[in-house]
Design an enzyme around this catalytic site. Structure first.
Site, PDB file in Angstrom:
ATOM      1  N   PHE A 137       8.000  -8.225  -3.613  1.00  0.00           N
ATOM      2  CA  PHE A 137       6.434  -8.248  -3.241  1.00  0.00           C
ATOM      3  C   PHE A 137       6.009  -9.853  -3.111  1.00  0.00           C
ATOM      4  O   PHE A 137       6.517 -10.646  -4.138  1.00  0.00           O
ATOM      5  CB  PHE A 137       5.568  -7.707  -4.460  1.00  0.00           C
ATOM      6  CG  PHE A 137       4.145  -7.663  -4.201  1.00  0.00           C
ATOM      7  CD1 PHE A 137       3.828  -7.009  -3.222  1.00  0.00           C
ATOM      8  CD2 PHE A 137       3.324  -8.022  -5.200  1.00  0.00           C
ATOM      9  CE1 PHE A 137       2.361  -6.945  -2.962  1.00  0.00           C
ATOM     10  CE2 PHE A 137       1.890  -7.934  -5.071  1.00  0.00           C
ATOM     11  CZ  PHE A 137       1.537  -7.264  -3.863  1.00  0.00           C
ATOM     12  N   ASP A 213      10.522  -5.965 -11.908  1.00  0.00           N
ATOM     13  CA  ASP A 213       9.076  -5.630 -11.565  1.00  0.00           C
ATOM     14  C   ASP A 213       9.377  -4.025 -11.240  1.00  0.00           C
ATOM     15  O   ASP A 213       9.800  -3.611 -10.195  1.00  0.00           O
ATOM     16  CB  ASP A 213       8.436  -6.533 -10.583  1.00  0.00           C
ATOM     17  CG  ASP A 213       7.125  -6.331 -10.494  1.00  0.00           C
ATOM     18  OD1 ASP A 213       6.565  -5.020 -10.869  1.00  0.00           O
ATOM     19  OD2 ASP A 213       6.250  -7.238 -10.055  1.00  0.00           O
ATOM     20  N   TYR A 238      -2.110   1.057 -12.631  1.00  0.00           N
ATOM     21  CA  TYR A 238      -2.860   1.549 -11.642  1.00  0.00           C
ATOM     22  C   TYR A 238      -2.366   2.121 -10.726  1.00  0.00           C
ATOM     23  O   TYR A 238      -3.078   2.516  -9.602  1.00  0.00           O
ATOM     24  CB  TYR A 238      -4.104   0.400 -11.365  1.00  0.00           C
ATOM     25  CG  TYR A 238      -3.582  -1.014 -10.612  1.00  0.00           C
ATOM     26  CD1 TYR A 238      -2.955  -0.889  -9.291  1.00  0.00           C
ATOM     27  CD2 TYR A 238      -3.661  -2.258 -11.153  1.00  0.00           C
ATOM     28  CE1 TYR A 238      -2.509  -1.933  -8.813  1.00  0.00           C
ATOM     29  CE2 TYR A 238      -2.912  -3.393 -10.805  1.00  0.00           C
ATOM     30  CZ  TYR A 238      -2.719  -3.257  -9.430  1.00  0.00           C
ATOM     31  OH  TYR A 238      -2.280  -4.473  -8.921  1.00  0.00           O
ATOM     32  N   LYS A 239      -0.851   2.285 -10.319  1.00  0.00           N
ATOM     33  CA  LYS A 239      -0.521   3.028  -9.254  1.00  0.00           C
ATOM     34  C   LYS A 239      -0.175   4.302  -9.671  1.00  0.00           C
ATOM     35  O   LYS A 239      -0.751   5.035  -9.881  1.00  0.00           O
ATOM     36  CB  LYS A 239       0.653   1.925  -8.533  1.00  0.00           C
ATOM     37  CG  LYS A 239       0.185   0.521  -8.185  1.00  0.00           C
ATOM     38  CD  LYS A 239       1.273  -0.152  -7.821  1.00  0.00           C
ATOM     39  CE  LYS A 239       0.857  -1.518  -7.172  1.00  0.00           C
ATOM     40  NZ  LYS A 239       1.855  -2.637  -6.987  1.00  0.00           N
TER      41      LYS A 239
HETATM   42  C1  LIG Z   1       1.279  -3.842  -7.326  1.00  0.00           C
HETATM   43  C2  LIG Z   1       2.059  -5.159  -7.527  1.00  0.00           C
HETATM   44  C3  LIG Z   1       1.836  -6.268  -8.264  1.00  0.00           C
HETATM   45  C4  LIG Z   1       0.266  -6.178  -8.207  1.00  0.00           C
HETATM   46  O1  LIG Z   1       0.058  -7.575  -9.370  1.00  0.00           O
HETATM   47  P1  LIG Z   1      -1.211  -7.914  -9.855  1.00  0.00           P
HETATM   48  O2  LIG Z   1      -1.045  -8.933 -10.795  1.00  0.00           O
HETATM   49  O3  LIG Z   1      -1.907  -6.499 -10.630  1.00  0.00           O
HETATM   50  O4  LIG Z   1      -2.215  -8.170  -8.814  1.00  0.00           O
HETATM   51  C5  LIG Z   1       2.819  -6.993  -8.478  1.00  0.00           C
HETATM   52  N1  LIG Z   1       4.114  -6.917  -8.188  1.00  0.00           N
HETATM   53  C6  LIG Z   1       4.647  -5.741  -7.402  1.00  0.00           C
HETATM   54  C7  LIG Z   1       5.869  -5.651  -7.143  1.00  0.00           C
HETATM   55  C8  LIG Z   1       3.548  -4.927  -7.107  1.00  0.00           C
HETATM   56  O5  LIG Z   1       3.843  -3.843  -6.599  1.00  0.00           O
END
Ligand SMILES: *Cc1c(COP(=O)(O)O)cnc(C)c1O
Length: 428
Positions: A137, A213, A238-239
């Protein structure tokens, strides 16, 4: 621009009876009713970005607002608030193969990633590299780059073919100068899912730390940190865990490392005596030292219902449905969408895939906007040419997959997406 909606124009296309039958025999079917669904016509395929609202969370948050905040006020800190993030961490632990006291809910995924990456780098003094890949990401890459700059290290981004994790390239990049390897377990775009145990072993072979992650896998793909020997991990709630917009994330630190490594954001919530108010920082032992400051109690409390639902359904059943749903999705795409210029941009073998499927199309942006506005199908768009469709095993049905694909087909066959190619929105 015409405003009529495209809704289920092809209800009996090839594959429909298969979908009906799969729904009838779906052992997780009863969970659909545990989530708020205000529009039965809406086909929601973005649970990998924001999960649906569990009905139970409404009463829970209501009680936190009215009784705990409204009535008990500051007394609520001694009536459960102070330790809720530890209790919810213990509740999440079996979903990721961790033990009690190895997981806390804390901050955002981004902040947790920073904390644990910095902790790892400081735990390997003299080493000069952090290794990641180009499927990660982008925000994770920004954060790893930020950590590398703070500590004067180099960030190595191993290139991939855009779909599959570059395992060979990683094994060449990881060496005795590597302090940390950090990757997404399931990658956000193609959905490629690493063999956690094999890549953890690669990092450990060079005595580097591994930091996973799991934002796109937790709650959809079975995870076992203990048997994979994982050092550190973070992930979203939240996913697929359905914790609510911006709900706090989790972090995991293997028990043996907890007192050896340190949290670089040394706040009072990680202090051994937070109400002694001494000016010197003394870290508390155990996972709590990875806290920094006061938790957002309303959004923290909302996380619990989603965790209970996943525990109730069980990760094996969730994974089994996820694989069957995505196999069905892919077979329907091959049949009905590939003739219209779509390509599967995810691994075709389910062993290497999480619970979303990406479709490449030259006009993916216009198609995404058109199917949201005109066909009540909600996926998301990932630049430059990907439609990403999340299949949430707890509430996505096979008939929804079938109907969703038929609506996409009609939008493209009628050229409706051509009206939407230039309309921009902030959140895609
Ligand atoms: C959704 C996601 C995030 C989101 O990070 P936030 O700190 O909640 O904005 C981070 N890393 C990955 C791999 C994601 O899929």
């Amino acid at each position: 621009m015409t405003s009529e909606l495209v809704l289920g124009q092809y209800p009996v296309a090839t594959g429909y009876s298969e979908a009906v039958q799969a729904d009838e025999t779906d052992p997780l079917a009863r969970f659909r009713d545990e989530f708020v669904n205000t529009d039965p016509d809406l086909i929601y395929m973005d649970g990998n970005s924001l999960g649906r609202l569990p009905k139970g969370a409404i009463d829970l948050v209501d009680a936190v607002v009215h009784q705990q905040w409204g009535d008990h006020l500051i007394r609520s800190w001694n009536e459960g608030w102070w330790t809720l993030q530890l209790e919810l961490g213990d509740k999440l632990a079996p979903i990721v193969g961790a033990s009690d006291g190895e997981v806390i809910i804390s901050d955002s995924t981004s902040v947790n990633l920073f904390k644990l990456a910095a902790a790892a780098v400081r735990g390997r003094p003299g080493r000069t590299k952090i290794v990641t890949d180009d499927l990660n990401f982008p925000s994770d890459v920004y954060i790893l780059d930020g950590v590398a700059r703070v500590f004067g290290l180099e960030l190595v981004i191993v290139p991939s073919d855009g779909i599959y994790g570059p395992v060979q390239g990683l094994s060449e990049a990881i060496d005795a100068d590597t302090a940390l390897v950090s990757l997404s377990h399931t990658t956000f775009k193609s959905g490629y899912t690493y063999d956690m145990e094999a890549v953890t072993a690669l990092a450990h072979h060079s005595d580097a730390f591994i930091l996973w992650d799991t934002s796109h896998s937790v709650g959809a793909v079975p995870i076992d940190f203990a048997s994979a020997g994982v050092d550190l991990a973070v992930g979203c709630t939240y996913k697929y865990l359905n914790g609510g917009p911006g709900s706090p994330a989790f972090l995991y630190v293997r028990k043996e490392l907890q007192d050896q490594l340190g949290n670089p954001i040394t706040g009072w919530w990680g202090h051994a005596d937070p109400f002694g108010f001494g000016l010197e920082f003394q870290p508390i032992d155990g996972i709590r030292r990875y806290h920094s400051g006061t938790m957002p109690m309303l959004s923290l409390a909302a996380v619990e219902t989603g965790l209970d639902t996943v525990l109730d359904a069980g990760m094996d059943a969730i994974r089994a449905k996820s694989v069957t749903l995505s196999e069905y999705f892919i077979s329907q795409t091959e049949l009905h969408l590939e003739p219209l210029g779509f390509q599967i941009a995810s691994p075709v073998d389910p062993r290497w895939r999480g619970s979303h499927v990406s479709l490449g199309h030259e006009e993916a942006y216009g198609i995404t906007r058109a199917i949201i506005e005109r066909a009540k199908v909600i996926p998301d768009f990932r630049a430059p040419d990907n439609l990403r469709l999340g299949l949430s095993p707890l509430y996505t049905s096979f008939v929804e997959v079938h109907t969703g694909i038929q609506r996409i087909r009609e939008v493209v066959e009628r050229g409706i997406h051509n009206e939407y190619g230039d309309i921009t929105v902030t959140v895609t």
